[in-house]
Motif scaffolding. Structure first.
Motif, PDB file in Angstrom:
ATOM      1  N   GLY A   1     -61.866  24.967 -87.413  1.00 37.88           N
ATOM      2  CA  GLY A   1     -61.224  23.659 -87.144  1.00 37.88           C
ATOM      3  C   GLY A   1     -59.991  23.409 -87.981  1.00 37.88           C
ATOM      4  N   HIS A   2     -59.826  24.177 -89.052  1.00 39.06           N
ATOM      5  CA  HIS A   2     -58.626  24.008 -89.880  1.00 39.06           C
ATOM      6  C   HIS A   2     -57.607  25.082 -89.504  1.00 39.06           C
ATOM      7  CE1 HIS A   2     -56.538  22.008 -93.100  1.00 39.06           C
ATOM      8  NE2 HIS A   2     -57.612  21.271 -93.370  1.00 39.06           N
TER       9      HIS A   2
ATOM     10  N   ALA B   1     -50.829  22.831 -94.359  1.00 42.64           N
ATOM     11  CA  ALA B   1     -51.489  22.276 -93.168  1.00 42.64           C
ATOM     12  C   ALA B   1     -52.166  20.950 -93.501  1.00 42.64           C
ATOM     13  CB  ALA B   1     -52.519  23.264 -92.628  1.00 42.64           C
TER      14      ALA B   1
ATOM     15  N   ALA C   1     -53.384  17.288 -94.520  1.00 37.79           N
ATOM     16  CA  ALA C   1     -52.851  15.976 -94.119  1.00 37.79           C
ATOM     17  C   ALA C   1     -52.214  15.224 -95.288  1.00 37.79           C
ATOM     18  CB  ALA C   1     -53.949  15.137 -93.492  1.00 37.79           C
TER      19      ALA C   1
ATOM     20  N   GLN D   1     -51.995  15.820 -87.988  1.00 45.37           N
ATOM     21  CA  GLN D   1     -53.185  16.636 -88.236  1.00 45.37           C
ATOM     22  C   GLN D   1     -54.398  16.007 -87.554  1.00 45.37           C
ATOM     23  OE1 GLN D   1     -50.862  15.776 -90.246  1.00 45.37           O
ATOM     24  NE2 GLN D   1     -50.321  17.400 -91.661  1.00 45.37           N
ATOM     25  N   ALA D   2     -55.203  16.847 -86.915  1.00 43.08           N
ATOM     26  CA  ALA D   2     -56.517  16.469 -86.350  1.00 43.08           C
ATOM     27  C   ALA D   2     -56.447  15.651 -85.055  1.00 43.08           C
ATOM     28  CB  ALA D   2     -57.369  15.734 -87.381  1.00 43.08           C
TER      29      ALA D   2
ATOM     30  N   LYS E   1     -60.080  14.231 -84.259  1.00 41.95           N
ATOM     31  CA  LYS E   1     -61.357  14.958 -84.346  1.00 41.95           C
ATOM     32  C   LYS E   1     -61.969  14.773 -85.744  1.00 41.95           C
ATOM     33  CE  LYS E   1     -59.469  19.376 -85.955  1.00 41.95           C
ATOM     34  NZ  LYS E   1     -58.952  20.680 -85.555  1.00 41.95           N
TER      35      LYS E   1
ATOM     36  N   LEU F   1     -63.125  15.774 -89.446  1.00 44.23           N
ATOM     37  CA  LEU F   1     -62.470  16.678 -90.405  1.00 44.23           C
ATOM     38  C   LEU F   1     -63.207  18.026 -90.457  1.00 44.23           C
ATOM     39  CD1 LEU F   1     -61.958  14.019 -93.184  1.00 44.23           C
ATOM     40  CD2 LEU F   1     -60.461  14.614 -91.278  1.00 44.23           C
ATOM     41  N   SER F   2     -62.450  19.077 -90.748  1.00 43.46           N
ATOM     42  CA  SER F   2     -63.021  20.431 -90.652  1.00 43.46           C
ATOM     43  C   SER F   2     -63.792  20.867 -91.896  1.00 43.46           C
ATOM     44  CB  SER F   2     -61.904  21.450 -90.390  1.00 43.46           C
ATOM     45  OG  SER F   2     -60.735  20.843 -89.970  1.00 43.46           O
ATOM     46  N   THR F   3     -63.492  20.290 -93.043  1.00 44.14           N
ATOM     47  CA  THR F   3     -64.205  20.717 -94.261  1.00 44.14           C
ATOM     48  C   THR F   3     -65.548  20.005 -94.325  1.00 44.14           C
ATOM     49  OG1 THR F   3     -62.065  20.851 -95.344  1.00 44.14           O
ATOM     50  CG2 THR F   3     -64.020  20.971 -96.762  1.00 44.14           C
TER      51      THR F   3
ATOM     52  N   SER G   1     -62.711  16.981-100.135  1.00 44.85           N
ATOM     53  CA  SER G   1     -62.488  16.528 -98.766  1.00 44.85           C
ATOM     54  C   SER G   1     -63.074  15.144 -98.507  1.00 44.85           C
ATOM     55  CB  SER G   1     -63.119  17.553 -97.825  1.00 44.85           C
ATOM     56  OG  SER G   1     -62.740  17.294 -96.518  1.00 44.85           O
ATOM     57  N   ASP G   2     -62.601  14.542 -97.433  1.00 45.43           N
ATOM     58  CA  ASP G   2     -63.096  13.228 -97.015  1.00 45.43           C
ATOM     59  C   ASP G   2     -64.253  13.406 -96.028  1.00 45.43           C
ATOM     60  OD1 ASP G   2     -60.860  12.281 -98.370  1.00 45.43           O
ATOM     61  OD2 ASP G   2     -59.644  12.171 -96.546  1.00 45.43           O
TER      62      ASP G   2
ATOM     63  N   ALA H   1     -61.481   9.981 -92.272  1.00 42.19           N
ATOM     64  CA  ALA H   1     -60.142   9.523 -92.664  1.00 42.19           C
ATOM     65  C   ALA H   1     -59.526   8.630 -91.577  1.00 42.19           C
ATOM     66  CB  ALA H   1     -59.258  10.734 -92.944  1.00 42.19           C
TER      67      ALA H   1
ATOM     68  N   ILE I   1     -51.189   6.118 -90.384  1.00 44.72           N
ATOM     69  CA  ILE I   1     -50.308   7.267 -90.135  1.00 44.72           C
ATOM     70  C   ILE I   1     -49.783   7.224 -88.692  1.00 44.72           C
ATOM     71  CG2 ILE I   1     -50.241   9.790 -90.043  1.00 44.72           C
ATOM     72  CD1 ILE I   1     -52.655   9.605 -92.159  1.00 44.72           C
TER      73      ILE I   1
HETATM   74  C1  LIG Z   1     -55.596  11.254 -92.733  1.00 50.29           C
HETATM   75  C2  LIG Z   1     -56.155  12.617 -92.564  1.00 50.29           C
HETATM   76  C3  LIG Z   1     -56.913  13.160 -93.589  1.00 50.29           C
HETATM   77  C4  LIG Z   1     -57.474  14.412 -93.451  1.00 50.29           C
HETATM   78  N1  LIG Z   1     -58.261  14.886 -94.448  1.00 50.29           N
HETATM   79  C5  LIG Z   1     -58.901  16.058 -94.280  1.00 50.29           C
HETATM   80  C6  LIG Z   1     -59.828  16.510 -95.234  1.00 50.29           C
HETATM   81  O1  LIG Z   1     -60.088  15.853 -96.246  1.00 50.29           O
HETATM   82  N2  LIG Z   1     -60.477  17.674 -94.986  1.00 50.29           N
HETATM   83  C7  LIG Z   1     -60.226  18.426 -93.857  1.00 50.29           C
HETATM   84  O2  LIG Z   1     -60.836  19.470 -93.695  1.00 50.29           O
HETATM   85  N3  LIG Z   1     -59.349  18.034 -92.938  1.00 50.29           N
HETATM   86  C8  LIG Z   1     -58.678  16.874 -93.115  1.00 50.29           C
HETATM   87  N4  LIG Z   1     -57.800  16.449 -92.153  1.00 50.29           N
HETATM   88  C9  LIG Z   1     -57.574  17.256 -90.952  1.00 50.29           C
HETATM   89  C10 LIG Z   1     -56.777  18.522 -91.191  1.00 50.29           C
HETATM   90  O3  LIG Z   1     -55.598  18.268 -91.915  1.00 50.29           O
HETATM   91  C11 LIG Z   1     -56.452  19.170 -89.843  1.00 50.29           C
HETATM   92  O4  LIG Z   1     -57.596  19.265 -89.063  1.00 50.29           O
HETATM   93  C12 LIG Z   1     -55.888  20.569 -90.059  1.00 50.29           C
HETATM   94  O5  LIG Z   1     -54.627  20.463 -90.670  1.00 50.29           O
HETATM   95  C13 LIG Z   1     -55.789  21.408 -88.781  1.00 50.29           C
HETATM   96  O6  LIG Z   1     -54.900  20.845 -87.870  1.00 50.29           O
HETATM   97  P1  LIG Z   1     -55.354  20.344 -86.429  1.00 50.29           P
HETATM   98  O7  LIG Z   1     -56.638  19.623 -86.624  1.00 50.29           O
HETATM   99  O8  LIG Z   1     -54.262  19.413 -86.004  1.00 50.29           O
HETATM  100  O9  LIG Z   1     -55.519  21.515 -85.542  1.00 50.29           O
HETATM  101  C14 LIG Z   1     -57.232  15.169 -92.267  1.00 50.29           C
HETATM  102  C15 LIG Z   1     -56.445  14.639 -91.255  1.00 50.29           C
HETATM  103  C16 LIG Z   1     -55.924  13.365 -91.388  1.00 50.29           C
HETATM  104  C17 LIG Z   1     -55.097  12.801 -90.290  1.00 50.29           C
END
Ligand SMILES: Cc1cc2nc3c(=O)[nH]c(=O)nc-3n(C[C@H](O)[C@H](O)[C@H](O)COP(=O)(O)O)c2cc1C
Length: 388
Positions: free
Chosen positions: A108-109, A130, A132, A250-251, A311, A313-315, A338-339, A342, A349
């Motif tokens: 997912g990341h 990558a 956020a 992101q996400a 979606k 969060l991936s972590t 990680s959160d 979010a 955002i």
């Molecule tokens: C505000 C915000 C906070 C985020 N925080 C995290 C995080 O703590 N852990 C995580 O794994 N992904 C987090 N993400 C998501 C990843 O940044 C994102 O899934 C990753 O960069 C892959 O990109 P994609 O999901 O657009 O394909 C966050 C996204 C946003 C919008």
């Protein structure tokens, strides 16, 4: 038209945005930008980093004595956490030994696709950019840019529509100011006290289970004149430009305007916003706003409404199955700080991204090199619409 580039790694010394094309003669409030940066850092479900950071913007070009001067604007936000990462994020090749390689990609990341594409052996080279954390500068950018349209009565607000499968009921007749008051007070940025409690309980449950949550945010912009964007070329359509900006966050997995996907399921007679003419106000009016404020890629003058699906969060603290990129052996995904959720931040955002695109379309239509010139263009156009 404005152009921008962001730069900076999540644990690097600082984040930067350079904005080109800003007209001269605008008063800029750095407090307003810092307020929006603080809004981005709030929200129930955020991890430890938010306590460390407390973002503050620094201007290093383009503003003198509080005014824009027409030259490129550079905004910088320092990563206060850098002091703990100085060696691991060092520019100096002699510090290479300090790096502990990240080799177990998180589903997912950007981890796996990123290392394969760039032929890298440390996932950190990908995740740092990558992350956020980059959205700090999107918020700084959007917050700066919206100050170019605030004098023309345009406001933009993002709030949370749902988290996980819990939907908030947003009061339909509330003004943007009322919605802002209600959602800003809420730790999950919803204007619905009952849903707020259910969402908090769900975030707590997810945290206990080492899982994460996504959600939907809604952005509303009011005060837009009819005529921003254009039907004449694919890349000038306002809805297309906003969708692109939002999908680049992101996400994000989906964007819809007005009735959105729901529009596909009803008959045209139940969807399209019928037109009347108000002879006293000398303006065309609509009885509904299912279009979400654009037709043919042009703003209709009705509120712009866009919903964005993020979606989970991936972590995950209870990580998913993965494969080590070095040994190719089965492994569990790595864990970064990680959160759990979010989405309250995502609303701020998305709001910034929409604001920036509106500003750009506004400057495209009324652009000039100074505030005074833009004001003349804008009031001349409003007169033309009244006289139509
Ligand atoms: C505000 C915000 C906070 C985020 N925080 C995290 C995080 O703590 N852990 C995580 O794994 N992904 C987090 N993400 C998501 C990843 O940044 C994102 O899934 C990753 O960069 C892959 O990109 P994609 O999901 O657009 O394909 C966050 C996204 C946003 C919008």
């Amino acid at each position: 038209m404005l152009r921008f580039l962001t730069a900076g790694e999540s644990h690097g010394p600082e984040l930067t945005v350079i904005i080109e094309g800003v007209p001269a003669g605008y008063d800029i409030s750095l407090e307003a930008i810092n307020r929006d940066l603080a809004r981005r850092q709030k929200g129930y479900g955020r991890g430890g980093r938010m306590a460390i950071e407390r973002d503050e913007v620094r201007v290093v070009s383009g503003i003198r004595f509080g005014h824009t001067i027409g030259s490129p604007i550079t905004l910088i936000v320092e990563n206060r956490d850098f002091k703990n990462w100085e060696k691991r994020m060092s520019v100096d090749p002699r510090d290479r030994g300090e790096a502990k390689l990240v080799t177990r990609p998180r589903p997912g990341h950007a981890d796996l696709a990123g290392v394969l594409k760039y032929n890298l052996e440390d996932i950190r080279d990908v995740l740092e950019r990558a992350s956020a954390r980059e959205t700090t500068m999107r918020v700084a950018l959007g917050s700066f840019a919206r100050q170019l349209i605030t004098p023309f009565g345009i406001s933009v607000l993002g709030y949370v529509a749902s988290i996980g499968n819990i939907e908030a009921t947003t009061p339909t007749h509330a003004s943007l100011e009322q919605l802002a008051l209600l959602s800003e007070e809420s730790p999950v940025r919803v204007a619905d006290a009952a849903a707020e409690q259910a969402i908090i309980a769900e975030i707590d449950a997810c945290k206990r289970e080492g899982d994460t949550l996504g959600g939907v945010v809604e952005v509303v912009a009011v005060g837009l004149p009819v005529g921003l964007g254009s039907h004449v070329q694919w890349d000038r359509k306002l809805d297309g430009r906003i969708a692109h900006a939002l999908m680049s966050l992101q996400a994000v997995k989906g964007v819809e305007f007005g009735k959105g996907f729901g529009a596909a399921a009803v008959r045209g007679s139940h969807l399209h916003d019928e037109i009347s003419y108000d002879a006293v106000a000398k303006r065309f009016t609509r009885d509904s706003n299912n279009s979400g404020g654009t037709e043919g890629g042009i703003s209709t003058g009705e509120p712009l409404r866009v919903r964005v699906a993020f979606k989970p969060l991936s972590t995950l603290m209870r990580p998913l199955r993965s494969a080590d990129i070095k040994t190719k052996a089965e492994a569990v995904a790595s864990i970064e700080r990680s959160d759990v959720c979010a989405i309250p931040a995502a609303a701020v955002i998305a709001e910034a991204a929409v604001a920036f695109e509106i500003v750009n379309a506004f400057l495209e239509k009324f652009g000039g090199d100074s505030f005074a010139e833009i004001e003349r263009n804008y009031s001349g156009y409003l007169q033309q619409i009244r006289d139509y």
